[in-house]
Structures are given as structure tokens and as C-alpha cells.
Design an enzyme around this catalytic site. Structure first.
Site, PDB file in Angstrom:
ATOM      1  N   GLY A 155      -6.754  13.664  14.617  1.00 62.36           N
ATOM      2  CA  GLY A 155      -5.708  13.593  13.458  1.00 62.36           C
ATOM      3  C   GLY A 155      -4.346  13.689  14.281  1.00 62.36           C
ATOM      4  O   GLY A 155      -3.468  13.755  13.114  1.00 62.36           O
ATOM      5  N   ALA A 156      -3.762  14.604  15.454  1.00 62.18           N
ATOM      6  CA  ALA A 156      -2.465  14.775  15.854  1.00 62.18           C
ATOM      7  C   ALA A 156      -2.387  15.088  17.304  1.00 62.18           C
ATOM      8  O   ALA A 156      -4.179  15.266  17.671  1.00 62.18           O
ATOM      9  CB  ALA A 156      -2.279  15.850  14.653  1.00 62.18           C
ATOM     10  N   GLU A 203      -0.074  16.059  20.853  1.00 58.70           N
ATOM     11  CA  GLU A 203       1.113  17.665  20.787  1.00 58.70           C
ATOM     12  C   GLU A 203       1.797  16.655  21.811  1.00 58.70           C
ATOM     13  O   GLU A 203       3.138  17.741  22.459  1.00 58.70           O
ATOM     14  CB  GLU A 203       0.401  18.782  20.940  1.00 58.70           C
ATOM     15  N   ASN A 204       2.532  16.169  22.002  1.00 57.27           N
ATOM     16  CA  ASN A 204       2.594  15.262  22.873  1.00 57.27           C
ATOM     17  C   ASN A 204       4.474  15.980  22.823  1.00 57.27           C
ATOM     18  O   ASN A 204       4.923  15.899  21.753  1.00 57.27           O
ATOM     19  CB  ASN A 204       3.377  14.009  22.502  1.00 57.27           C
ATOM     20  N   HIS A 213       0.457  24.318  20.041  1.00 61.23           N
ATOM     21  CA  HIS A 213       0.280  23.440  21.094  1.00 61.23           C
ATOM     22  C   HIS A 213       1.938  23.621  22.060  1.00 61.23           C
ATOM     23  O   HIS A 213       1.382  23.314  23.350  1.00 61.23           O
ATOM     24  CB  HIS A 213      -0.268  22.493  21.706  1.00 61.23           C
ATOM     25  N   HIS A 249      -0.957  24.101  13.413  1.00 54.39           N
ATOM     26  CA  HIS A 249      -2.020  23.406  15.431  1.00 54.39           C
ATOM     27  C   HIS A 249      -1.233  22.744  16.216  1.00 54.39           C
ATOM     28  O   HIS A 249      -1.173  23.686  17.990  1.00 54.39           O
ATOM     29  CB  HIS A 249      -3.266  23.287  14.908  1.00 54.39           C
ATOM     30  N   GLU A 250      -0.584  22.476  16.050  1.00 55.33           N
ATOM     31  CA  GLU A 250       0.281  21.319  17.173  1.00 55.33           C
ATOM     32  C   GLU A 250       1.790  21.754  17.430  1.00 55.33           C
ATOM     33  O   GLU A 250       2.030  21.548  18.738  1.00 55.33           O
ATOM     34  CB  GLU A 250       1.048  19.561  17.160  1.00 55.33           C
TER      35      GLU A 250
END
Length: 882
Positions: A341-342, A344-345, A381, A377-378
Site C-alpha cells: 500500500g505504501a 515510509e522511505n 513512521h 501511517h507513513e
């Protein structure tokens, strides 16, 4: 990493790698943030292992030695891919090449260097002493083509120890596959363009940085990365830092060289690279923050919503964490092909298009909410995971659980009231997985997580949902505000409280005999076996019908415990686990269940909203585990003719869906559907005014109208013929927004035509028809259709080896594929087919999705037993309510 995206055993405050124990990390997180930002000392090395003084042999397991510490990488990548193929070129070159220089600190005197490489051709290796540039003799190097992925470099002599620095230089080249892992190629078509466009994307979590350049690819081995990308004119390169592009010529050809500012000290899996012709929107109020997407998507305004809320959510986190986002840039990019889905880089967050782009004209309320949730969410992170990182993957849960839990506060800052929905989306989801004997603890021992397959299996509902549920429980257990500020002093035994929830599998069912107050706890299992005898530290919150003030008590051991507070009089009822803050189920004596049932029918508002959903979910699952008469669970749904709230209805529908799955191939299905129609009539009438007037309810959970498109598409295809199916297929191919394509892709699975469903299944293995990232969900859509379920299972079983080999590396949801195609399994023949697949896996030593396979076998065994015992009872009950 989002859920359809961590911490080890010693605190190293003020260094690049911050590691904390599974329990200590929960309460020291905020304190560590403050120390992390205030310190600038260089990375301290991990404590040396007991390896030999001059090791030349590979490590005994697939973990690297810890006496070689990477501190800085200088990586150059040159990619031979055009965004749009020029007229004078007849074909693309799908490869890349590059070189890397990593500065190492040597704490021992090894005669060999081991690091990671996978699917790369290493063409040259040099080792030099950093201070003098003295070149060391390299006898040779080789790649270990096994689970270790080691690049072994044998030296003519040995390195000095005691913190001596060396520079390891490698040159390499690799192919640009389309497997959604490492650095890979992606193909897409813009509506206004005649030709296909191509771009390059990366997904490096958990162990795929080694597919891009030789590296020390373990999360604890953090370093600073200085990235340079050489790419074709007409394309833009992005990575974790701020870009500085300039043109140049190489071998008579025009190229663009983009140099990026150094990253913070971080893990290899957080690196990101993209090369495309995407355009961007600037995030207001934040310099060096952009939303990147396809040109048509930016032009159509599909990135506008993400642009609006990013600053709001990020600022909210800065306020509650009391720590500013520390980097100079934070870009987000919507990718046409992305296996999760994604991701978090740090500084360049990657999303599937449906996770970052929103179309006001065609998108549903849920589509918009999904964008907000993923961004929340990301962004969480960037603190939980990027700044504070796990030492090894066995503690992945802290990383993902914190981001999941915090996302509910992040979306609230963006205007979404979703706090209570954590009970439906996380707690109840985790309950189902964790009620199996084949579940696992949140935190495993490091030695139990070694291989890629073992790491991938950790990206599951235990990590994300149970972890978030346990954090929510901890927050409720602690004094108000203490969770977010971190614990500096407390009189509560938090370690004793948390260790039982983190280190042991499963969760308890608390049984209360209200006439006596006797209270017991034991492990809740869907298929009852011995379980374990270790008690949980349980805080029980409760109310009584004559006193609705919440009280609490604790339960710390097994066996009967006299609790006078739990005693009630003949006319009272007792309700425990108020607002479902505890991660446990509650069972009562039958008399108390009946009193609660009567209270719901008389005046349901006396029972708190969350508990109305909790009572239904607990009762149905207690019945599935043979702890409660199934008729009590079914009777709890009768009061819903009067309740219009989302949480109890959703809880009931999720549990009644199990009855549909168990009986929609039998004569019980007719009475079930008639009962559901009768119960939902009042709800429809309540919302009919909104539907007729075209108005939208104020509460998000009351909204219906914007979300009907998916159901309407599905109903049309279910009632239609081949021409209708082909029409929607053409619309799917033409659709320009990912959310709309997803709705059409789901609708195509609703047909009753067997041959169309079989053809659709074959399409899932053709990336030109169904994108690789959509393969799993498409098959699961088909399996949801009663006509398609046996077809989907036969398809997956027949293609399992191909699917695991072709798709397993880049898509981490093969477990959800097994779960989806076996939801209906309740027959002996289906159980035997599952066991046969397990035997074939064991014979081939594959180990892919092994835990998921074990779980669906256990669930099927439980379903078989439950159906045999309850089919006649269920049929009689539903017939009696018509």
C-alpha cells in the site's frame, strides 16, 4: 510500510541505531526521541560477538558479523531506461549499472569481508585503508547463491581492528525486472499519450537494497547514504535527499546527473529511487515537500487532497511527539506499480496510486479516508521506524504497531473521526488470527526470524493490528497523557503488564460468573487444544446496571479468583471490558447474557456504543469456540432493527458473513438471507430520507450515498451477460484513476458466468491485463463470489509454484491470497486438499506463506467441526425468526 507497512534489546541513546527492548521501548519511546535529536555523536559499533579473531569462513547463520560497521555509502547508479521511447530507438535497455564506496569501521581483524548482494553481477572489488588510501590485496570474491545472499571477499591479508577505517569499492550491474522488488521497471499509459510510458521505482523493504547495490542489508547497520543517479534526459530522478540535477555527456550521449543531499543515519531498507517524467504539487507551508504523480493525475487535481492534509498531519505529530521532523525534504510519490500500500522511505514516501490520489468526482468517502489513513501511517513512521529503528526484524511489530495506532490520531487531525473504528479494524481483525494455535507472539526470538520467507511472514495482522491493540490497551492502562510523553517515573509495573502480551502467543477469555463473582482466565482458541498456562496481566473495566460509573480490577493469575466487585444481584447485569480497551474476550454465565440481551432490546443506549459491537463479536466467536450457545449470539442481532449506529451493525455483519460463508452452498442460506433483509429494512428506512433528498449525513460513519458505486457495479455485472462484462472490462482499461479502476476490477468478479470467471482468473497472470500488484486482490474478489470460490482455489492450487516464484519476492500478501480463497472451507475434501498443498510445499522445501497455510488448515478444521455441530440449530433459529 502500510498494512494491504521495531526495536531490540539495549538502549543506545544518542547514536544512529537506537535499540530498546520490546517492553522498555513502549514506555521510553518519547524520551529516546528527545535524546536522539539532541545528540550528534557518531554511530557506536554493536558489541563484538564471540567470532574468531581472524574469521574467514561465512557466519554460522545468515546474519552478518557485527564487527564490520558501515558508516557511509557513496552510491552511483546509471539507468538505461527512457520515460518515453524516442523514435530512433526500436527497443528499451532494461538494465542499470553503478558503483558503491562504503566506509567501514573494523573492530576485529578479519581475513574476509561479508556483505549482501542479490541478482547483481559484481564486476570489480577494491579495498583500501581510508587514512592512507593503501590498497589491500583481494584474493577473490564470490556470491553465495542461497538464503544468505552473501558477497564474500577474501583478502590477501587481514584488516586491522580497533576501529580502523576502510573503503570498500565495488562496481556492479543488474537487470531492471518488473517484479516489484529492488529497483524495477514499470509501464503505464497516460490517457493523452499514444505510446506507453515507463519509469523506474524501488521497494527495498525488507531485504531488497542488496538487489540495487552491495550493502550491509540489516536494519541495525545504519549509515549515511550519498546517492547519485545518472538518467536519461526528459526524466526526473528522486531519492531520499534534495535533488541537484545537471546535464552532461557520456560517450557522446546526453545524460542528466542528479546528486542528492546526504541522508540521515538510517537503515538500508529505507532508501528509495524513482526515475520518471512525473510532475508535482508543492505542499503549502512546507519548503521542499512535494506530491509527485503521473502528469495527467496532477493536471486533474487528484493530488490536491494529499497536498491539503500532509502539512496538517505532520504538524500534529510534531506537536504530540514534541519533536520536529528533522529532515529538509519530505516528498511523496504515487506509483503505477507498487507491491504494498505504501512505504515510509525517509524523505521519499512511496504509495500505490489509490493510496495517495483522490478524485472528487468518482471517489467514495472510503477512498478519501484511505488516502488520509495511509498518509497518517507513513508520516508516523518518520519517527517510529525511521528515527527509532528495530535492531532486527523479530521486533517489526513495534515499528508497524506504533504507526498503525498513531494513524488514528493523525487522521483525526485531518478531520476524520475514526478513533472508535480501531475496535473493528484492528482489534477484531487481530482476534481472529490470534485465536489460532498456529498464531505467534508479537515479539519472536531473533533466531526464529532468519530467512526472507520468515521475515515476510511478519507483515501480518499480528504485527499491525494486535500490536496496535496492545498499544491502545497500554495507553488506557497508564495515567492520562503519560503514554505520549513517555514514562520517566511510574509506580505501575509496566514490564509485568506488557511482557505477557508481547512475549506469549494468543489472548485470554475472561469468564465471569456474576452470581458469585468468580473470575477465571484462559487462552481463547477457536479450535480448543491445551493452550498455555501462563496468565496475562489483565485490567478488567466494568459497569453494573445500577451504577454506570466505570470501575476496574486486575487479574494476574489463572484459576478461580474471588472478586466481590463482580457480584451482582438478581435484577442486575454486569458488562466488562468497557469500550473494549483490553485485548481479551469476555464470557458470562448464561443468565447475565440474557440480561444484557434484554437491556439491548429495551434500551440499547444504556450499553456504550463500542460495547454493543463488542458484545456481538465476543458472543459469535465464543459460540464458534464452543463456549456459548450459538442461539445467544444470534439473538443479540435482533435488537439491531432499532439501532442505526455503524459499529454494532458492522460487527454483526462481519460475523453473520461467517454464517453466509459456511452455509451459502446449503439449504440454510435461504433463511439467512430472509432474516438479513428483515433486519436491514429499518436501517434502510432510516437513511431513505438522505437518499431521496441527495443529502449527505454529517457523521462519516452514517454516509451511504457516495459509496454506492462499487455495489451498483457489482450488482449490474451479477445480473448481466457477456456483453455487460466486456463493457465493464473496457471501462476498466480506460479508467484513469486507481480508485475507479479498483471498483471496476471488483465488479468484474461478480459475474455468475463460470467461463468468464475462469478467463478472468487467467488474466491475473498477465500483467498487461491485471497489474502485478492487483493479482492477489483480484483472485480474492473472485473467491468471494460463491460461483468463483472453487474456481479460484483450483487456480491457486494449480498455479501455486508459479505464483510463489513469479510474485513472491515483490508482493508480501501471499498469505492473504491463501486466506481469501479458503474462507468458505468447511468440508473434509477441502481440508485434505489444503494438507496436500502443505505436503507439496514441505517436499519442495519452499516455506512460502507456511504459517498462513498452517492457519487456514486450522481454521478449516474448526469450521468443519462447527458446521457439523450447529447446522441444524442455525437453520431452526433462522426459520423461527421469519
Amino acid at each position: 510500510m502500510a498494512k494491504g507497512t521495531c526495536i531490540s534489546k539495549a538502549v543506545a541513546v544518542g547514536i544512529g541505531v537506537i535499540t530498546v527492548s520490546s517492553v522498555g521501548g513502549l514506555v521510553l519511546m518519547a524520551v529516546m526521541f528527545q535524546h536522539q535529536i539532541s545528540q550528534t555523536r557518531p554511530l557506536e559499533p554493536p558489541k563484538p560477538t564471540d567470532a574468531p579473531g581472524t574469521p574467514t569462513d561465512p557466519p554460522s547463520n545468515i546474519r552478518l558479523f557485527d564487527f564490520l560497521i558501515p558508516e557511509n555509502y557513496k552510491v552511483f547508479l546509471q539507468t538505461y531506461l527512457y520515460g518515453a521511447i524516442p523514435n530512433n530507438y526500436t527497443e528499451q535497455s532494461f538494465f542499470f549499472k553503478g558503483n558503491s564506496t562504503v566506509r567501514l569501521k573494523s573492530m576485529k581483524e578479519p581475513g574476509a569481508i561479508y556483505l549482501h548482494v542479490h541478482n547483481l553481477n559484481v564486476t570489480n572489488v577494491e579495498v583500501r585503508k581510508s587514512d592512507s588510501n593503501e590498497k589491500l590485496s583481494v584474493k577473490g570474491y564470490k556470491i553465495h547463491y542461497n538464503e544468505s545472499n552473501f558477497l564474500e571477499i577474501q583478502l590477501g591479508g587481514k584488516l586491522s581492528g580497533n576501529g580502523t577505517y576502510y573503503d570498500l569499492f565495488t562496481t556492479f550491474e543488474g537487470e531492471l525486472f518488473e517484479d516489484l522488488s529492488g529497483l524495477y521497471a514499470s509501464r503505464y499509459t497516460e490517457p493523452s499519450e499514444d505510446e506507453d510510458e515507463e519509469d523506474e521505482e524501488s521497494l527495498l523493504q525488507p531485504t531488497d537494497a542488496r538487489k540495487v547495490f552491495p550493502c550491509f542489508d540489516e536494519p541495525a547497520l545504519k549509515a549515511v547514504f550519498e546517492i547519485t543517479i545518472i538518467h536519461r534526459p526528459g526524466t526526473k530522478a528522486l531519492s531520499n535527499g534534495i535533488a541537484d540535477p545537471h546535464g552532461t555527456q557520456i560517450d557522446g550521449e546526453d545524460w542528466v546527473v542528479t546528486t542528492f543531499s546526504p541522508t540521515p543515519i538510517m537503515s538500508t531498507y529505507l532508501l528509495a529511487f524513482t526515475i520518471s517524467d512525473f510532475e508535482s504539487r508543492i505542499v503549502p507551508s512546507r519548503p521542499n515537500m512535494h506530491i509527485y504523480a503521473r502528469k495527467e493525475a496532477i493536471k486533474a487535481g487528484h493530488a490536491d487532497y494529499a497536498t491539503e492534509i500532509t502539512h496538517t498531519i505532520l504538524t500534529h505529530y510534531e506537536d504530540i511527539f514534541e519533536l520536529k521532523y528533522r529532515e529538509d525534504n519530505l516528498d511523496q510519490i504515487a506509483l503505477p506499480d507498487f507491491g504494498v500500500g505504501a512505504m515510509e522511505n525517509w524523505g521519499l514516501i512511496s504509495y500505490q496510486e489509490s493510496g495517495l490520489l483522490y478524485d472528487e468526482d468518482t471517489g467514495s468517502t472510503f477512498d478519501k479516508e484511505w488516502v488520509a489513513t495511509l498518509i497518517a501511517h507513513e508520516l508516523a513512521h518518520q519517527w517510529f521506524g525511521n528515527l527509532v529503528t528495530m535492531s532486527w526484524w523479530n521486533d517489526l511489530w513495534l515499528n508497524e504497531a506504533f504507526a498503525t495506532y498513531m494513524s488514528y490520531t493523525g487522521v483525526e487531525a485531518a478531520g476524520w473521526d475514526l478513533e472508535d473504528l480501531i475496535v473493528l479494524r484492528e482489534i477484531q481483525s487481530a482476534f481472529h488470527v490470534d485465536s489460532l494455535n498456529s498464531s505467534r507472539p508479537l515479539s519472536l526470538h531473533e533466531n526464529d526470524v532468519q530467512t526472507f520467507s520468515e521475515i515476510i511472514e511478519l507483515f501480518d495482522d499480528i504485527t499491525y493490528s494486535k500490536g496496535a491493540a496492545v498499544l491502545r490497551m497500554l495507553s488506557a492502562f497508564m495515567p492520562k497523557g503519560a503514554f505520549m510523553k513517555g514514562i520517566r517515573e511510574t509506580n505501575q509495573n509496566l514490564e509485568a503488564f506488557m511482557s505477557t502480551w508481547v512475549e506469549q502467543v494468543g489472548y485470554p477469555v475472561i469468564t465471569i460468573i456474576t452470581q458469585t463473582g468468580d473470575t477465571t482466565q484462559e487462552q481463547f482458541l477457536l479450535k480448543q487444544e491445551a493452550g498455555h498456562d501462563i496468565p496475562w496481566y489483565v485490567q478488567i473495566t466494568f459497569i453494573k446496571s445500577n451504577d454506570l460509573v466505570m470501575k476496574h480490577d486486575t487479574l494476574t493469575r489463572k484459576g478461580p479468583v474471588q472478586k466481590p466487585n463482580f457480584q451482582i444481584s438478581k435484577d442486575q447485569w454486569l458488562l466488562a471490558n468497557i469500550n473494549c480497551t483490553g485485548f481479551y474476550r469476555v464470557n458470562y454465565d448464561e443468565e447475565n447474557w440474557n440480561k444484557l440481551l434484554m437491556q439491548l432490546e429495551r434500551n440499547y443506549n444504556v450499553i456504550p456504543l463500542i460495547n454493543r459491537g463488542q458484545l456481538i463479536d465476543d458472543a459469535f466467536n465464543l459460540a464458534r469456540a464452543h463456549r456459548l450457545n450459538v442461539t445467544i449470539a444470534l439473538s443479540l442481532t435482533k435488537y439491531l432493527v432499532n439501532d442505526t449506529e455503524y459499529i454494532p451493525w458492522e460487527s454483526a455483519l462481519k460475523n453473520l458473513e461467517h454464517f453466509v460463508l459456511m452455509f451459502d452452498r446449503s439449504e440454510v442460506y435461504g433463511p439467512i438471507t430472509k432474516y438479513l433483509r428483515k433486519q436491514v429494512t429499518g436501517l434502510y428506512e432510516y437513511f431513505e430520507e438522505y437518499t431521496n433528498n441527495g443529502t449527505i449525513p454529517d457523521k462519516h460513519t452514517d454516509q451511504i450515498h457516495p459509496n454506492l458505486r462499487r455495489a451498483i457495479y457489482c450488482s449490474a455485472i451479477a445480473a448481466g451477460d457477456e456483453d455487460d462484462w466486456e463493457f465493464v472490462w473496457n471501462e476498466y482499461q480506460r479508467a484513469t484513476t486507481a480508485a475507479e479502476k479498483d471498483k471496476l476490477r471488483y465488479a468484474l468478479s461478480c459475474t455468475k458466468e463460470i467461463w468468464l470467471l475462469n478467463r478472468y482468473l487467467e488474466y491475473t497472470l498477465d500483467p498487461s491485463k491485471i497489474r502485478k500488484m492487483d493479482m492477489v486482490s483480484t483472485i480474492n474478489y473472485i473467491a468471494k463470489n460463491v460461483a468463483g470460490q472453487p474456481l479460484a482455489w483450483d487456480f491457486v492450487r494449480g498455479k501455486w509454484s508459479y505464483i510463489t516464484q513469479e510474485y513472491g519476492a515483490g508482493i508480501v500478501s501471499l498469505g492473504s491470497l491463501l486466506d481469501g480463497v479458503t474462507q468458505r472451507f468447511s468440508r473434509d475434501v477441502e481440508l485434505q486438499e489444503l494438507k496436500q498443498l502443505q505436503r507439496e510445499q514441505d517436499k519442495d522445501d519452499q516455506g512460502v506463506a507456511a504459517r498462513a497455510l498452517e492457519q487456514v488448515i486450522e481454521r478449516t478444521e474448526a469450521n468443519i467441526q462447527w458446521v457439523k455441530e450447529n447446522k441444524d440449530i442455525v437453520k431452526e433459529w433462522f426459520n423461527g425468526e421469519l
